[in-house]
Design an enzyme around this catalytic site. Structure first.
Site, PDB file in Angstrom:
ATOM      1  N   ASP B  33      35.671  36.314  37.574  1.00 24.45           N
ATOM      2  CA  ASP B  33      34.741  37.436  37.777  1.00 24.45           C
ATOM      3  C   ASP B  33      33.543  36.977  38.594  1.00 24.45           C
ATOM      4  OD1 ASP B  33      36.253  39.119  36.234  1.00 24.45           O
ATOM      5  OD2 ASP B  33      34.758  39.392  34.650  1.00 24.45           O
ATOM      6  N   LYS B  90      37.809  46.460  39.725  1.00 24.88           N
ATOM      7  CA  LYS B  90      38.169  47.249  38.543  1.00 24.88           C
ATOM      8  C   LYS B  90      37.948  48.735  38.754  1.00 24.88           C
ATOM      9  CE  LYS B  90      36.865  43.672  35.164  1.00 24.88           C
ATOM     10  NZ  LYS B  90      38.137  43.267  34.560  1.00 24.88           N
ATOM     11  N   GLY B 162      33.822  39.453  27.448  1.00 27.78           N
ATOM     12  CA  GLY B 162      32.379  39.307  27.297  1.00 27.78           C
ATOM     13  C   GLY B 162      31.945  38.680  25.993  1.00 27.78           C
ATOM     14  N   ARG B 174      50.211  35.989  21.571  1.00 31.52           N
ATOM     15  CA  ARG B 174      51.210  35.708  20.525  1.00 31.52           C
ATOM     16  C   ARG B 174      52.003  36.957  20.178  1.00 31.52           C
ATOM     17  NH1 ARG B 174      51.782  30.906  18.113  1.00 31.52           N
ATOM     18  NH2 ARG B 174      50.040  29.443  18.044  1.00 31.52           N
ATOM     19  N   GLY B 223      37.721  36.445  26.841  1.00 27.49           N
ATOM     20  CA  GLY B 223      37.181  35.488  25.884  1.00 27.49           C
ATOM     21  C   GLY B 223      37.427  34.033  26.218  1.00 27.49           C
ATOM     22  N   GLY B 244      36.171  35.689  32.875  1.00 27.73           N
ATOM     23  CA  GLY B 244      35.169  36.696  33.224  1.00 27.73           C
ATOM     24  C   GLY B 244      33.786  36.117  33.133  1.00 27.73           C
TER      25      GLY B 244
END
Lengths: 195, 301
Positions: B33, B90, B162, B174, B223, B244
């Site tokens: 990002d 985006k 974020g 998973r 994350g 990000g």
């Protein structure tokens, strides 16, 4: 026969699968010592800046140059850029092994990426379905280089210089094994000649 | 076919193969990002395989609140001009006009993203109508196959953008890969029922079962903050990583960006992972994902 696939970034798994279908052992190469005992090397498509930077960071540039000087090496798309001697004003690490000038992103942005049928005399009459993704083209070749394929407008998209091969498109994204077979043929010939 | 003097096939643009193919070229790479052309240069110099141009990183969207929309075209064009690697941008979920604008600007991939405020709470963009490829987020196999059915050419986990907390990305990776392993040993009768249960088209469920993986490239996102996070996601079986807020919200963005790029290439080499994890300075301040927070991942239907 053992063929390495440079696995720093990009579509290396697709090349592994094509080689496996031809019954050839593929070895993923991320570090210089992994080049030992290979008979040939494929440099896959991906982002050429990323591949160049990772190759520099892990001391691969000089070993790759020496490898390409002696053994069959094939670059597809980003790999073609990496093998070229001249890529214009772009500042990024390259091997400079082939006497070709390459223009990066020669067709524009992603919406201009395309597929088309190519005539490649070395592979016979059946056209080769070629996938071009943000692809480069060869804008100049020296006399040491054979042109294998051109687009309808004459632009050069596949070249060979002795044991070195470069294609602007992605045979690994199709089911057509002929170019991988052709490269394995170069590897076989080189092995026999060195025996 | 060309031997009998027929016209050669004309160049075909915007096909499934070229859309999915670009994602294949991004594999084993990091997509970062960036909010300015300067950051885009830092990302490219660090070895990013692509950049995501946006006005505010998710961490700031989270803090500042308000409606998060497509970025200003001037800002996106500035980033397109600054770098030679692919540029993504985006659009809001269901906002097909934002997508039309991004396509006109020449972005290389559109992320129909839950990080922005959704524009439609029932429908996603019909992505088949575009020449530019789309990437979408997913939390499970059903969601991934619904997006692919709408024309997505690449998937990513939603994670929880974020936060700097990788837990949701792990949960989603998973979930997708576990479900694929389960359907790989189902018989056809079971696949019909399973497709209904996960609200996914049967033909895509069957294709995924026979491939043993999603029919398109699948990245981790949401994350990822450290080289170890990136390598964790790679070892869990994703094809590459989006980072990000994790880079430009950290103490030393250039060094962290380089470290994460190396970690994704050498994701199975613990010695290299140890080396690149040294002295990276402050990581982004993490926000734990708790039930009280706004959960962006629940956006999307």
């Amino acid at each position: 026969m053992k063929i390495g696939v440079l696995a720093l970034q990009g579509a290396f798994i697709e090349h592994n699968k094509m080689l496996a279908r031809l019954g050839v052992t593929a070895v993923e190469v991320r570090l210089p010592q992994q080049l030992a005992e290979l008979d040939g090397l494929i440099i896959p498509g991906g982002e050429s800046t990323t591949i160049g930077k990772l190759a520099s960071a892990y001391g691969l540039i000089e070993p790759l140059r020496q490898f390409a000087a002696a053994k069959p090496t094939w670059g597809t798309c980003a790999g073609m850029i990496f093998l070229a001697k001249d890529i214009g004003s772009q500042q990024q690490p390259i091997l400079g092994s082939m006497d070709i000038t390459v223009d990066r992103n020669a067709f524009g942005r992603q919406i201009d990426s395309f597929e088309t049928d190519l005539k490649i005399a070395e592979l016979g009459d059946q056209p080769f379905h070629a996938v071009f993704i943000r692809a480069p083209v060869v804008t100049a070749v020296e006399t040491t280089v054979d042109v294998l394929a051109r687009l309808d407008d004459g632009r050069i998209v596949a070249v060979r210089q002795r044991h070195l091969l470069a294609t602007a498109f992605h045979p690994e994204l199709t089911d057509d094994l002929r170019l991988h077979g052709y490269f394995c043929g170069i590897v076989k010939c080189t092995l026999q000649a060195n025996r | 076919m060309a031997t009998n003097g027929q016209q050669p096939t004309p160049n075909a643009t915007g096909t499934d193969k070229v859309k999915r193919g670009l994602a294949q070229m991004l594999k084993g790479g990091v997509i970062m990002d960036v909010v300015t052309p300067e950051q885009a240069k830092v990302a490219e110099d660090a070895g990013a395989a692509a950049v995501m141009a946006l006005e505010r990183v998710p961490a700031d969207i989270r803090v500042q609140g308000g409606v998060a929309r497509m970025s200003d075209p001037d800002m996106i064009e500035g980033i397109i001009e600054a770098v030679s690697i692919p540029v993504m941008a985006k659009a809001r979920i269901g906002h097909f006009v934002e997508a039309q604008i991004l396509e006109a600007l020449g972005v290389d991939y559109i992320d129909e993203s839950e990080v922005l405020t959704p524009a439609d709470e029932e429908h996603h963009i019909n992505k088949w109508g575009f020449s530019v490829p789309f990437v979408c987020g997913c939390r499970n196999l059903g969601e991934a196959l619904r997006r692919i059915n709408e024309g997505a050419a690449m998937m990513r986990t939603k994670g929880e953008a974020g936060t700097g907390d990788v837990v949701e990305a792990v949960r989603h990776a998973r979930a997708v890969n576990g479900e694929i392993r389960r359907i790989s040993c189902m018989d056809e009768d079971e696949l019909y029922t399973y497709a209904k249960e996960i609200r996914a088209p049967y033909n895509l469920v069957r294709e995924t079962a026979s491939l043993g993986r999603l029919p398109v490239v699948n990245f981790a996102a949401g994350g990822v903050a450290t080289p170890a996070d990136a390598a964790l996601m790679m070892q869990l079986g994703v094809d590459g990583v989006f980072v990000g807020s994790g880079i430009f919200k950290s103490g030393n963005p250039a060094q962290r960006a380089k470290a994460i790029v190396k970690a994704v290439t050498h994701f199975q080499d613990a010695q290299i992972l140890a080396d690149v994890s040294r002295n990276l300075g402050e990581a982004m301040v993490g926000i734990n994902v708790t039930p009280d927070e706004v959960i962006l991942g629940k956006r999307g239907w």
